[in-house]
Design an enzyme around this catalytic site. Sequence first.
Site, short mmCIF file in Angstrom:
data_model
loop_
_atom_site.label_atom_id
_atom_site.label_comp_id
_atom_site.label_asym_id
_atom_site.label_seq_id
_atom_site.Cartn_x
_atom_site.Cartn_y
_atom_site.Cartn_z
N LYS A 1 0.85 -1.19 0.00
CA LYS A 1 0.00 0.00 0.00
C LYS A 1 0.88 1.24 0.00
O LYS A 1 1.94 1.25 0.64
CB LYS A 1 -0.87 -0.04 1.26
CG LYS A 1 -1.89 1.06 1.35
CD LYS A 1 -2.79 0.86 2.57
CE LYS A 1 -3.95 1.84 2.58
NZ LYS A 1 -4.91 1.56 3.66
N SER B 1 -9.61 1.23 2.59
CA SER B 1 -8.81 2.05 1.71
C SER B 1 -7.68 1.28 1.00
O SER B 1 -7.14 1.79 0.03
CB SER B 1 -8.20 3.22 2.49
OG SER B 1 -7.34 2.75 3.50
N SER C 1 -9.55 -1.12 6.68
CA SER C 1 -8.96 -0.99 5.35
C SER C 1 -8.24 -2.20 4.80
O SER C 1 -7.93 -2.24 3.61
CB SER C 1 -8.01 0.20 5.31
OG SER C 1 -8.78 1.37 5.20
N1 GLN Z 1 -13.22 3.38 5.91
C1 GLN Z 1 -12.28 3.79 6.90
C2 GLN Z 1 -12.20 5.28 6.91
O1 GLN Z 1 -12.59 5.89 5.96
C3 GLN Z 1 -10.96 3.16 6.57
C4 GLN Z 1 -9.80 3.63 7.39
C5 GLN Z 1 -8.60 2.76 7.26
O2 GLN Z 1 -8.63 1.60 7.70
N2 GLN Z 1 -7.52 3.28 6.72
O3 GLN Z 1 -11.78 5.86 7.87
#
Ligand code: GLN
Length: 490
Positions: free
Chosen positions: A79, A154, A178
């Site tokens: 990532k 994400s 995420s």
């Molecule tokens: N959907 C979560 C957010 O928008 C994802 C966050 C993450 O795990 N990076 O905060």
Amino acid sequence: MRFHELSIQETHELLSSRKVSSEELTRAYLERIHRLDPQIKSFVTISDELALKQAKEADKRFKSNESLTALTGIPYSAKDSISTRGVNTTCSSRILENYKPFYDSTAIKKLKSTGAILLGKNNMDEFGMGSSTENSGFFTTRNPWNFDYVPGGSSGGSAAAVAAGFAPFSLGEDTGGSVRMPASFCGITGLKTTYGRVSRYGLIPLVSSFDTIGPMAGSAYEVALVLEMIAGHDPKDSTSRIESVQSYSESLKKSDNLRGLRIGIPKEYFVEGLDSEVDGSLRTAINQIEGLGAEVVEVFLPHTQYAIPVYYLILFAEASSNLAKYDGIRFGLSERNADNLMNVYLKTREIGFGAETKRRIMLGTFALSAGYYDAYYLKAQKVRTLIRQDFEKAFETCDALITPVSPTTAFRIGEKITNPLDMYLSDVFVVAVNLAGIPALSVPCGISKGLPIGMQIIGPHLSEDTLLRIGHMYQSQTDWHTKHPPCWND
Ligand code: GLN
């Protein structure tokens, strides 16, 4: 040979019997990425040159039979919030578009020393803020199962890359689902590690008290192989756990049933709004797990309904403070077309951050401001404790919990992006785990209308071995993790 069809173990066999070289393998993966990723867009950066250099070094290790591990010579991706020395690390944000860190994160460093090959960096929602990759400052990644759908977020680029056969595994980051949510939407296996199990050194922070790095791969066994390589205490991360790292993959070889385990089913996770096909697949999976010898009991997590508001409040606050350092002076983008220093700051942030990031920074700054801190941030932290205690209480009567990962399968690109609240609600089953700092594994358990369904297995702190055992035993009896999207065959 179609290398992407092989597991990490099978690829390792080929490499160690010298039937194939890591260079050959790496070239094949790079060729596949260049040919097919333009449709899926899972990579922000493809590091061809570095990958080939690392592959040649790995081949030398095979030749001299020196310090070989299960991941030597195996390609992977990461990532784009995980720092890689000399390779762009953008968090899919314009503000870090050309940022090249001068050091490796600990997780990357460990993979480097074991001889794994970095193919490139994966797209994500900007700084990890989102559930679909639509908040990327560059482009949206498509779900390999159906290009009209999101891959989840994400870490959507990482999940799509593994699902499309561009990399045998990827490192994701999970602050609030995420790793698990994209793993579920793309039909792969992903682990959200215990907070502190994998060093955060070099992980660009979103919410420092939630962030974790976790492996994403084709099966629980492969996740175990990666985890044992990247986990462990790190003097550079004072929040990393000191407990020694188990040999997760070895333990998996020893188990052939789930006898002696008690699995809790939290009633609050099987509620209205849960898609009926997701519900049905989960119930079938729970029966199969029971068939493997586990005892299934009902448990309660009474504060579950507060998880979303508490998570987002703490996120806004911590993210606004973590993102304050992007000022146009120290990293990445710098808008110099300004008449004074203040305008350099303002213009850089205006141009560099996307809409969702700005929204969260503003909400967080508000929540932390004098007079509101107690009412919002402090209150949220108190409720966070109640949520953590819910889990502690549940784990007095069971070893792990099973829940859905997401109320639905992947949604259409564009479906939720205009309504942030709708997007936040898709995280309803994943964020409580981050509030408690505990681990959770996402495992494919069905397909509905051509899109994968995921099952979440949650355990107490440092119970990765138990979660992997459940996932592995389930995968030894079912074949959902062996199903692939149509583009797999291209
Ligand atoms: N959907 C979560 C957010 O928008 C994802 C966050 C993450 O795990 N990076 O905060």
